[in-house]
Design an enzyme around this catalytic site. Structure first.
Site, PDB file in Angstrom:
ATOM      1  N   GLU A 105     -11.078  17.405  -3.048  1.00 62.07           N
ATOM      2  CA  GLU A 105     -11.170  17.226  -4.324  1.00 62.07           C
ATOM      3  C   GLU A 105     -10.979  15.663  -4.635  1.00 62.07           C
ATOM      4  O   GLU A 105     -10.117  15.009  -4.101  1.00 62.07           O
ATOM      5  CB  GLU A 105     -10.356  18.029  -5.286  1.00 62.07           C
ATOM      6  CG  GLU A 105     -10.393  19.489  -4.919  1.00 62.07           C
ATOM      7  CD  GLU A 105      -9.378  20.246  -5.597  1.00 62.07           C
ATOM      8  OE1 GLU A 105      -9.043  21.419  -5.332  1.00 62.07           O
ATOM      9  OE2 GLU A 105      -8.658  19.728  -6.357  1.00 62.07           O
ATOM     10  N   CYS A 350      -3.383  19.757  -7.792  1.00 62.53           N
ATOM     11  CA  CYS A 350      -4.049  19.260  -6.487  1.00 62.53           C
ATOM     12  C   CYS A 350      -4.665  20.649  -5.545  1.00 62.53           C
ATOM     13  O   CYS A 350      -3.738  21.317  -5.468  1.00 62.53           O
ATOM     14  CB  CYS A 350      -3.103  18.226  -5.776  1.00 62.53           C
ATOM     15  SG  CYS A 350      -2.331  18.567  -4.288  1.00 62.53           S
TER      16      CYS A 350
HETATM   17  N1  SAH Z   1       1.162  14.796  -0.571  1.00 66.52           N
HETATM   18  C1  SAH Z   1       1.404  13.861  -1.456  1.00 66.52           C
HETATM   19  C2  SAH Z   1       0.469  13.515  -2.537  1.00 66.52           C
HETATM   20  C3  SAH Z   1      -0.311  14.624  -3.098  1.00 66.52           C
HETATM   21  S1  SAH Z   1       0.346  15.789  -4.186  1.00 66.52           S
HETATM   22  C4  SAH Z   1       2.843  14.262  -2.139  1.00 66.52           C
HETATM   23  O1  SAH Z   1       3.308  15.361  -2.372  1.00 66.52           O
HETATM   24  O2  SAH Z   1       3.443  13.462  -3.002  1.00 66.52           O
HETATM   25  C5  SAH Z   1       0.501  14.712  -5.591  1.00 66.52           C
HETATM   26  C6  SAH Z   1       1.633  15.271  -6.555  1.00 66.52           C
HETATM   27  O3  SAH Z   1       1.238  16.459  -6.928  1.00 66.52           O
HETATM   28  C7  SAH Z   1       3.016  15.404  -5.826  1.00 66.52           C
HETATM   29  O4  SAH Z   1       4.000  14.683  -6.642  1.00 66.52           O
HETATM   30  C8  SAH Z   1       2.955  16.881  -5.975  1.00 66.52           C
HETATM   31  O5  SAH Z   1       4.443  17.586  -5.839  1.00 66.52           O
HETATM   32  C9  SAH Z   1       2.386  17.408  -7.382  1.00 66.52           C
HETATM   33  N2  SAH Z   1       1.949  18.713  -7.255  1.00 66.52           N
HETATM   34  C10 SAH Z   1       1.458  19.349  -6.546  1.00 66.52           C
HETATM   35  N3  SAH Z   1       1.149  20.621  -6.745  1.00 66.52           N
HETATM   36  C11 SAH Z   1       1.535  20.314  -7.910  1.00 66.52           C
HETATM   37  C12 SAH Z   1       1.519  21.705  -9.208  1.00 66.52           C
HETATM   38  N4  SAH Z   1       0.881  22.777  -8.920  1.00 66.52           N
HETATM   39  N5  SAH Z   1       1.871  21.455 -10.351  1.00 66.52           N
HETATM   40  C13 SAH Z   1       2.585  20.011 -10.435  1.00 66.52           C
HETATM   41  N6  SAH Z   1       2.525  19.188  -9.759  1.00 66.52           N
HETATM   42  C14 SAH Z   1       1.973  19.464  -8.274  1.00 66.52           C
HETATM   43 FE1  SF4 Z   2       0.902  18.613   0.666  1.00 64.29          FE
HETATM   44 FE2  SF4 Z   2       3.178  19.047  -0.648  1.00 64.29          FE
HETATM   45 FE3  SF4 Z   2       1.776  16.948  -1.383  1.00 64.29          FE
HETATM   46 FE4  SF4 Z   2       0.905  19.585  -1.708  1.00 64.29          FE
HETATM   47  S1  SF4 Z   2       2.714  18.418  -2.845  1.00 64.29           S
HETATM   48  S2  SF4 Z   2      -0.360  17.679  -0.927  1.00 64.29           S
HETATM   49  S3  SF4 Z   2       1.621  20.453   0.147  1.00 64.29           S
HETATM   50  S4  SF4 Z   2       3.111  17.209   0.437  1.00 64.29           S
END
Ligand code: SAH
Ligand code: SF4
Length: 367
Positions: A105, A350
């Protein structure tokens, strides 16, 4: 093999300027031709390089002989599987299929007149955060530098076609953990921020990490000029590792020590992300513990009310509780922003669009 050695069928988008120069020079071309090819690739965003007639003849010949299907190089662009706009028109989400059929995505956000792209760095993710749709699908593979660069090209071309302004900001907050794919991510960002091409300023690029402490230290040592965002979600070892299993590998103590070293070496502000989950990590007491954890750092906290996902039962914190959490941080001297859950109608979290498409196609990756 490193990411940038010319191997059969390698995408030209994988190559940094120096890598492209090496490829041309090793084919007997003068290094000076690199600039024209780079400009065509990364500034004009040209696709049909071998058909071009405006390059010097030796470069035209090299492109005809070396670039294309079944030849040593390609310009690998993903295929668009879906392009969905949110109801408010401020978010556009692309689902892109890579050469091996994997889908990732890329999101375009247009808030306050600034255009920001959110890029994926892996297909799936190995970190397993319980509330994250990408974490719920598990790890598939790392993206190559060219697959990361191609996402920026895709968005820039979409903007160009729509007569809209180019991108100003990039966030590596899509699918995957950027610091688990360190070398490819850094090569991609070198390409994306090169002034002769896509020219996105390094300070407009934010790398978000789940907390891969060695990667944070390496960024500081290598003087990487990008912004750093660290996803915390919990301010004690126990609370954090319940949400972020990777915290058992790199403890909160180790992570915060890495952040302090990063700050001491770079003097840069660090952004911290905190997904607000009702009744789980949104009390004022937890906000107080977060403030203590951040003491002495130049920190900005981004508070993100949870986007509900299929594999996690929690719900988002309501606005009043989010404001109370924010007030505690403010009293302790830490600025914060409550992120709007915009574009929720396009599965903005994400990994959620890929998860939906995969379910719709009976468990196979979206095709
Ligand atoms: N892996 C990296 C970057 C991708 S996720 C990381 O974890 O930082 C980017 C952000 O989206 C992160 O802060 C993650 O915790 C948040 N995130 C993931 N799934 C989410 C959800 N369902 N609701 C809110 N924030 C979410
Ligand atoms: Fe990976 Fe956690 Fe970031 Fe989701 S929030 S992309 S599982 S590191």
């Amino acid at each position: 093999m490193t990411c940038c050695e010319p191997v059969a069928g390698q995408s030209l988008l994988d190559l940094t300027f120096a890598g492209l120069e090496r490829a041309l020079v090793s084919a007997g071309l003068p290094a000076v031709h690199t600039r024209a090819l780079w400009r065509a690739l990364h500034h004009e965003l040209a696709a049909e390089l071998p058909a071009r007639t405006d390059f010097v003849p030796p470069l035209q010949r090299w492109l005809r002989e070396q670039v294309g299907e079944g030849k040593p190089f390609t310009v690998a662009m993903p295929t668009q599987v879906a392009d969905i706009a949110s109801g408010d028109g401020l978010t556009r989400k692309f689902l892109l299929r890579l050469a091996d059929g994997q889908t990732v995505e890329t999101v375009l956000m247009a808030y306050d007149g600034r255009h920001t792209a959110c890029l994926s760095t892996q297909a799936g993710c190995a970190m397993g955060c319980v509330f994250c749709a990408t974490g719920q699908m598990g790890f598939v593979r790392h993206l190559t530098p060219g697959e990361i660069v191609a996402q920026v090209r895709h968005v820039q071309l979409a903007q160009r076609t729509a007569g809209k302004p180019g991108l100003r900001n990039l966030v590596l907050m899509g699918m995957g953990e950027p610091l688990h794919n360190y070398d490819s991510v850094m090569a991609a960002l070198e390409i994306i921020s090169d002034r002769r091409g896509l020219n996105l300023g390094p300070t407009k690029i934010t790398i978000s990490t789940v907390g891969v402490a060695p990667g944070i230290l390496r960024m500081a040592e290598e003087r990487r000029p990008y912004q750093l965002a660290v996803s915390l979600h919990g301010a004690t070892e126990e609370e954090r590792s319940a949400l972020v299993p990777a915290s058992r590998r790199w403890s909160l103590a180790e992570l915060m020590a890495a952040c302090r070293t990063y700050f001491a070496q770079t003097g840069r502000r660090i952004f911290f992300e905190w997904t607000l989950i009702a009744g789980v990590n949104d009390s004022t007491a937890q906000a107080g513990r977060l403030a203590l954890l951040l003491a002495g750092l130049d920190a900005h906290v981004n508070l993100i009310p949870l986007n509900p996902t299929g594999g996690f039962a929690g719900g988002p914190t309501q606005q009043a509780a989010a404001k109370a959490f924010q007030a505690v941080l403010k009293d302790a001297g830490f600025p914060s922003t409550i992120r709007q859950r915009r574009g929720i109608d396009v599965a903005a979290g994400c990994g959620q669009l890929r998860a939906e498409k995969t379910r719709a196609s009976g468990g196979k990756p979206a095709a």
